[in-house]
Design a protein around this motif. Structure first.
Motif, PDB file in Angstrom:
ATOM      1  N   LEU A 128      18.044 -49.058  13.016  1.00  0.00           N
ATOM      2  CA  LEU A 128      18.523 -47.848  13.212  1.00  0.00           C
ATOM      3  C   LEU A 128      17.672 -46.625  13.334  1.00  0.00           C
ATOM      4  N   GLU A 129      17.809 -45.909  14.330  1.00  0.00           N
ATOM      5  CA  GLU A 129      16.716 -44.819  14.382  1.00  0.00           C
ATOM      6  C   GLU A 129      17.586 -43.568  14.591  1.00  0.00           C
ATOM      7  N   ALA A 130      16.855 -42.381  14.161  1.00  0.00           N
ATOM      8  CA  ALA A 130      17.781 -41.105  14.076  1.00  0.00           C
ATOM      9  C   ALA A 130      17.348 -40.555  15.429  1.00  0.00           C
ATOM     10  N   ASP A 131      18.653 -39.937  16.026  1.00  0.00           N
ATOM     11  CA  ASP A 131      18.575 -39.226  17.307  1.00  0.00           C
ATOM     12  C   ASP A 131      18.173 -37.783  16.798  1.00  0.00           C
ATOM     13  N   LEU A 132      18.151 -36.710  17.840  1.00  0.00           N
ATOM     14  CA  LEU A 132      18.160 -35.422  17.608  1.00  0.00           C
ATOM     15  C   LEU A 132      19.473 -34.987  17.016  1.00  0.00           C
ATOM     16  N   PRO A 133      19.113 -34.018  15.883  1.00  0.00           N
ATOM     17  CA  PRO A 133      20.451 -33.663  15.189  1.00  0.00           C
ATOM     18  C   PRO A 133      20.932 -32.554  16.007  1.00  0.00           C
ATOM     19  N   LEU A 134      22.015 -32.200  15.643  1.00  0.00           N
ATOM     20  CA  LEU A 134      23.022 -31.301  16.511  1.00  0.00           C
ATOM     21  C   LEU A 134      23.392 -29.998  15.217  1.00  0.00           C
ATOM     22  N   SER A 135      23.363 -28.988  15.479  1.00  0.00           N
ATOM     23  CA  SER A 135      23.859 -28.083  14.481  1.00  0.00           C
ATOM     24  C   SER A 135      25.124 -27.305  15.284  1.00  0.00           C
ATOM     25  N   CYS A 136      26.248 -27.294  14.166  1.00  0.00           N
ATOM     26  CA  CYS A 136      27.503 -26.527  14.736  1.00  0.00           C
ATOM     27  C   CYS A 136      27.597 -25.545  13.794  1.00  0.00           C
ATOM     28  N   GLY A 137      28.767 -24.770  14.256  1.00  0.00           N
ATOM     29  CA  GLY A 137      28.855 -23.138  13.521  1.00  0.00           C
ATOM     30  C   GLY A 137      30.105 -23.583  12.300  1.00  0.00           C
ATOM     31  N   SER A 138      30.831 -24.741  12.625  1.00  0.00           N
ATOM     32  CA  SER A 138      31.909 -25.090  11.354  1.00  0.00           C
ATOM     33  C   SER A 138      31.852 -26.535  11.102  1.00  0.00           C
ATOM     34  N   GLU A 139      32.503 -26.803   9.975  1.00  0.00           N
ATOM     35  CA  GLU A 139      32.698 -28.139   9.600  1.00  0.00           C
ATOM     36  C   GLU A 139      33.607 -28.869  10.849  1.00  0.00           C
ATOM     37  N   ASP A 140      34.795 -28.142  11.065  1.00  0.00           N
ATOM     38  CA  ASP A 140      35.857 -28.610  12.261  1.00  0.00           C
ATOM     39  C   ASP A 140      34.978 -28.891  13.531  1.00  0.00           C
ATOM     40  N   GLU A 141      34.083 -27.933  13.917  1.00  0.00           N
ATOM     41  CA  GLU A 141      33.382 -28.310  15.150  1.00  0.00           C
ATOM     42  C   GLU A 141      32.501 -29.684  14.902  1.00  0.00           C
TER      43      GLU A 141
END
Length: 77
Positions: free
Chosen positions: A17-30
């Motif tokens: 398993l290798e980490a890919d690029l993390p993604l930031s989101c504006g809310s928990e729902d998003e």
């Protein structure tokens, strides 16, 4: 302080398993919607809530909200 929500996808490469690029989101729902939408394309996804300082330049607390699929053990706890 403010909350930052991050999706951390993982891919399997040569059996690891290798980490890919993390993604930031504006809310928990998003984060939940985007993570579930990508779950079929990756080995696994971890969802985090990160408390940050008012300026956003320091992380004060990291909370694992949930995981889907295969993620490293340290992200599944």
């Amino acid at each position: 302080m403010s909350d930052l929500y991050v999706i951390q996808p993982y891919r399997r490469t040569e059996g690891r398993l290798e980490a890919d690029l993390p993604l930031s989101c504006g809310s928990e729902d998003e984060a939940a919607k985007r993570g579930k939408a990508m779950a079929h394309r990756v080995a696994g996804v971890a969802f985090f809530r990160i408390d940050t300082s008012a300026s956003g330049d320091q992380w004060t607390e990291i909370e694992l909200l949930s995981t889907v699929g295969d993620v490293p053990e340290d992200d599944a706890a």
